[in-house]
Design an enzyme around this catalytic site. Structure first.
Site, mmCIF file in Angstrom:
data_model
loop_
_atom_site.group_PDB
_atom_site.id
_atom_site.type_symbol
_atom_site.label_atom_id
_atom_site.label_comp_id
_atom_site.label_asym_id
_atom_site.label_seq_id
_atom_site.Cartn_x
_atom_site.Cartn_y
_atom_site.Cartn_z
ATOM 1 N N GLN A 253 -0.908 3.392 -5.521
ATOM 2 C CA GLN A 253 -2.311 3.791 -5.353
ATOM 3 C C GLN A 253 -3.161 3.614 -6.604
ATOM 4 O O GLN A 253 -4.302 3.166 -6.513
ATOM 5 C CB GLN A 253 -2.394 5.241 -4.869
ATOM 6 C CG GLN A 253 -2.361 5.308 -3.349
ATOM 7 C CD GLN A 253 -2.354 6.722 -2.820
ATOM 8 O OE1 GLN A 253 -2.352 7.687 -3.573
ATOM 9 N NE2 GLN A 253 -2.327 6.855 -1.516
ATOM 10 N N TYR B 292 -1.682 -2.251 8.346
ATOM 11 C CA TYR B 292 -2.813 -3.153 8.561
ATOM 12 C C TYR B 292 -2.997 -3.426 10.051
ATOM 13 O O TYR B 292 -2.105 -3.176 10.862
ATOM 14 C CB TYR B 292 -2.573 -4.488 7.841
ATOM 15 C CG TYR B 292 -2.761 -4.407 6.347
ATOM 16 C CD1 TYR B 292 -4.036 -4.254 5.806
ATOM 17 C CD2 TYR B 292 -1.681 -4.500 5.483
ATOM 18 C CE1 TYR B 292 -4.215 -4.184 4.443
ATOM 19 C CE2 TYR B 292 -1.852 -4.439 4.109
ATOM 20 C CZ TYR B 292 -3.126 -4.280 3.594
ATOM 21 O OH TYR B 292 -3.305 -4.224 2.249
ATOM 22 N N ASP C 84 -4.285 0.008 -6.930
ATOM 23 C CA ASP C 84 -4.709 -0.631 -5.689
ATOM 24 C C ASP C 84 -6.160 -1.135 -5.789
ATOM 25 O O ASP C 84 -7.113 -0.406 -5.512
ATOM 26 C CB ASP C 84 -4.547 0.391 -4.550
ATOM 27 C CG ASP C 84 -4.808 -0.203 -3.188
ATOM 28 O OD1 ASP C 84 -5.378 -1.309 -3.113
ATOM 29 O OD2 ASP C 84 -4.448 0.445 -2.195
ATOM 30 N N ARG D 78 0.857 -1.208 0.000
ATOM 31 C CA ARG D 78 0.000 0.000 0.000
ATOM 32 C C ARG D 78 0.884 1.246 0.000
ATOM 33 O O ARG D 78 0.865 2.037 0.947
ATOM 34 C CB ARG D 78 -0.932 0.000 1.206
ATOM 35 C CG ARG D 78 -1.879 -1.181 1.390
ATOM 36 C CD ARG D 78 -2.733 -1.543 0.273
ATOM 37 N NE ARG D 78 -4.097 -1.057 0.171
ATOM 38 C CZ ARG D 78 -5.140 -1.429 0.883
ATOM 39 N NH1 ARG D 78 -5.005 -2.221 1.903
ATOM 40 N NH2 ARG D 78 -6.343 -0.995 0.614
ATOM 41 N N SER E 226 -8.363 -1.051 -2.554
ATOM 42 C CA SER E 226 -8.938 0.251 -2.220
ATOM 43 C C SER E 226 -10.094 0.609 -3.140
ATOM 44 O O SER E 226 -11.145 1.036 -2.680
ATOM 45 C CB SER E 226 -7.883 1.354 -2.304
ATOM 46 O OG SER E 226 -6.976 1.206 -1.254
HETATM 47 P P1 NAD Z 1 -8.720 -4.045 5.921
HETATM 48 O O1 NAD Z 1 -9.738 -4.300 4.864
HETATM 49 O O2 NAD Z 1 -7.592 -4.983 6.090
HETATM 50 O O3 NAD Z 1 -9.504 -3.936 7.338
HETATM 51 C C1 NAD Z 1 -10.616 -3.065 7.497
HETATM 52 C C2 NAD Z 1 -10.483 -2.311 8.801
HETATM 53 O O4 NAD Z 1 -10.753 -3.184 9.906
HETATM 54 C C3 NAD Z 1 -9.102 -1.724 9.063
HETATM 55 O O5 NAD Z 1 -9.219 -0.338 9.287
HETATM 56 C C4 NAD Z 1 -8.618 -2.476 10.301
HETATM 57 O O6 NAD Z 1 -7.792 -1.699 11.133
HETATM 58 C C5 NAD Z 1 -9.950 -2.787 10.976
HETATM 59 N N1 NAD Z 1 -9.890 -3.834 12.006
HETATM 60 C C6 NAD Z 1 -9.193 -4.992 12.016
HETATM 61 N N2 NAD Z 1 -9.406 -5.676 13.167
HETATM 62 C C7 NAD Z 1 -10.288 -4.920 13.906
HETATM 63 C C8 NAD Z 1 -10.902 -5.085 15.163
HETATM 64 N N3 NAD Z 1 -10.660 -6.141 15.918
HETATM 65 N N4 NAD Z 1 -11.735 -4.124 15.588
HETATM 66 C C9 NAD Z 1 -11.999 -3.023 14.841
HETATM 67 N N5 NAD Z 1 -11.441 -2.824 13.627
HETATM 68 C C10 NAD Z 1 -10.599 -3.750 13.163
HETATM 69 O O7 NAD Z 1 -8.118 -2.575 5.809
HETATM 70 P P2 NAD Z 1 -8.060 -1.577 4.563
HETATM 71 O O8 NAD Z 1 -9.342 -0.850 4.492
HETATM 72 O O9 NAD Z 1 -7.590 -2.303 3.372
HETATM 73 O O10 NAD Z 1 -6.957 -0.558 5.044
HETATM 74 C C11 NAD Z 1 -5.714 -1.020 5.587
HETATM 75 C C12 NAD Z 1 -4.707 0.083 5.702
HETATM 76 O O11 NAD Z 1 -4.158 0.447 4.451
HETATM 77 C C13 NAD Z 1 -5.218 1.364 6.288
HETATM 78 O O12 NAD Z 1 -4.213 1.841 7.137
HETATM 79 C C14 NAD Z 1 -5.375 2.272 5.108
HETATM 80 O O13 NAD Z 1 -5.351 3.637 5.450
HETATM 81 C C15 NAD Z 1 -4.172 1.838 4.337
HETATM 82 N N6 NAD Z 1 -4.236 2.190 2.926
HETATM 83 C C16 NAD Z 1 -3.171 2.846 2.356
HETATM 84 C C17 NAD Z 1 -3.187 3.159 1.020
HETATM 85 C C18 NAD Z 1 -2.031 3.875 0.399
HETATM 86 O O14 NAD Z 1 -1.392 4.670 1.015
HETATM 87 N N7 NAD Z 1 -1.735 3.559 -0.852
HETATM 88 C C19 NAD Z 1 -4.249 2.804 0.236
HETATM 89 C C20 NAD Z 1 -5.321 2.128 0.827
HETATM 90 C C21 NAD Z 1 -5.285 1.819 2.174
#
Ligand code: NAD
Length: 373
Positions: free
Chosen positions: A125, A225, A128, A120, A131
């Site tokens: 991006q 994550y 991705d 990520r 996302s």
């Molecule tokens: P994901 O689909 O893996 O998980 C969804 C959400 O569930 C996450 O926010 C996670 O912290 C939360 N979660 C996990 N266990 C939990 C619990 N027990 N209780 C409550 N919440 C819980 O996550 P995602 O949406 O794919 O995002 C993962 C990370 O990647 C984030 O930090 C996001 O900001 C980051 N991200 C970065 C980029 C980038 O910079 N290119 C792009 C997309 C996402």
């Protein structure tokens, strides 16, 4: 060099791995796009529209006879028989749930790329897929939950009296959760959310929702994550969630931990304590379930509370998700094709290629899947 886009054959899949726009771009890159007849039907793209954009339309065998094959979901068993030596396969190959299939790609001599494994980073991006698909899925989750809710979301002031706004609680404020928050806010609901990653608090608040609960300091990996919670943190979270749920009208859960079963956050007892007429949508229903009793693709009513088990939400808004998915793939293909010579050039030193390449040269090469030495 042919780039093939087969019709997706897995149940309920309606997306396609190319759009008319990306077909045009592939032509511009010197590739020959070949789309299977009917591949765009679920995404509201007719064969003629792909043709007008520069693709040829072929049958299944014709499409798989391509140097590069673009998929949404991993190949079916029948499609595995169509792989050919030296072919490039790109898609959401779901390797954690299909380790045998990863070995089969290697045996078939295919270079396979699982785009869910993309690091990520800022550079990644535009490619991705997690996302782009989670973003629209988070919107659709709130819309589906709202459709099952038999009261209203915004506050309504009428001559006959005032209707109070619905209380919406989002569990997991990642990409999907943040979009669900934003959608609920647009509808005028009072929104709260929780997560375990420290960054999620500020992101939630920036969308005008209130963050509830605590954030353990050790619950995020370097890659951003979530980690599984310790038993103590889990108990603390359960206490908070149990209390908060009693007052909520709509709950959307999105919590995931990559490569593992989704964490169980809402128990059957917690559901029992909720108000009749409340709606809980479990976006993690297919990966183990955040909510006890939710079933993927089904809506069940437990003590007056509706539990919706989400199933492939991105496919349910395929005309929109296809546009973004196809674009993600096209940006990734650009990494693999030399702009000057139009020849394939797989630079395994590139972190985006290294991060997604499962198999090449007859072997499983990805660190997370290669056999232990
Ligand atoms: P994901 O689909 O893996 O998980 C969804 C959400 O569930 C996450 O926010 C996670 O912290 C939360 N979660 C996990 N266990 C939990 C619990 N027990 N209780 C409550 N919440 C819980 O996550 P995602 O949406 O794919 O995002 C993962 C990370 O990647 C984030 O930090 C996001 O900001 C980051 N991200 C970065 C980029 C980038 O910079 N290119 C792009 C997309 C996402």
């Amino acid at each position: 060099m042919k780039i093939g886009i087969p019709k997706e054959r897995r149940e309920d899949e309606r997306r396609a791995a190319a759009s008319p726009e990306t077909v045009k771009r592939y032509k511009g890159m010197g590739l020959e796009p070949v789309v299977e007849a009917g591949a765009g039907a679920g995404a509201a793209v007719a064969d003629q529209v792909y043709e007008q954009a520069g693709a040829s339309v072929a049958d299944e065998a014709g499409v798989w006879d391509s140097e590069i094959v673009l998929k949404v979901q991993r190949p079916t068993e029948a499609e595995m028989g169509r792989l050919k030596q030296g072919q490039i396969l790109i898609g959401m190959l779901d390797p954690y749930n299909s380790k045998d299939q990863v070995e089969a790609y290697a045996k078939a001599g295919v270079s396979s790329f699982a785009l869910e494994l993309l690091p990520r980073t800022t550079r990644a991006q535009a490619m991705d897929v997690l996302s782009s698909q989670a973003n629209l899925a988070g919107y659709k989750a709130l819309i589906d939950a709202m459709a099952e809710y038999t009261r209203v979301l915004p506050m309504m002031m009428t001559a006959a009296g005032t209707v109070t706004p619905a209380k919406v609680f989002i569990v997991g404020a990642g990409v999907a959760g943040l979009q669900a928050i934003a959608t609920a806010r647009r509808m005028g609901a009072v929104v709260t959310a929780t997560d375990v990653r420290p960054a999620a608090r500020e992101e939630t608040e920036s969308l005008g929702a209130k963050f509830v609960g605590f954030v353990p300091t050790d619950a995020a990996t370097k890659g951003g994550y979530a980690r599984p919670l310790t038993p103590e943190a889990q108990a603390e979270q359960a206490r908070m969630v149990a209390e908060h749920l009693k007052t909520q009208d709509i709950v959307v859960t999105t919590a995931q931990i990559p490569g593992r079963k989704a964490p169980r956050i809402i128990t059957a007892d917690m559901v029992k304590s909720m108000k009749p007429g409340a709606v809980v949508l479990d976006m993690a229903a297919e990966s183990g379930g955040n909510v006890e009793g939710s079933k993927p693709g089904k809506t069940v009513t437990v003590g007056g509370v509706k539990l919706i088990g989400a199933r492939n939400l991105p496919a349910r808004i395929a005309p929109a998700t296809t546009v973004l998915y196809a674009k993600n793939l096209m940006n990734f293909v650009q990494l693999l094709v030399d702009a000057k010579t139009n020849e394939l050039k797989i630079d395994t030193g590139d972190e985006l290629i290294k991060g997604t390449l499962l198999t090449t040269g007859g072997a499983v090469v990805h660190d997370a899947f290669k056999p232990a030495a």
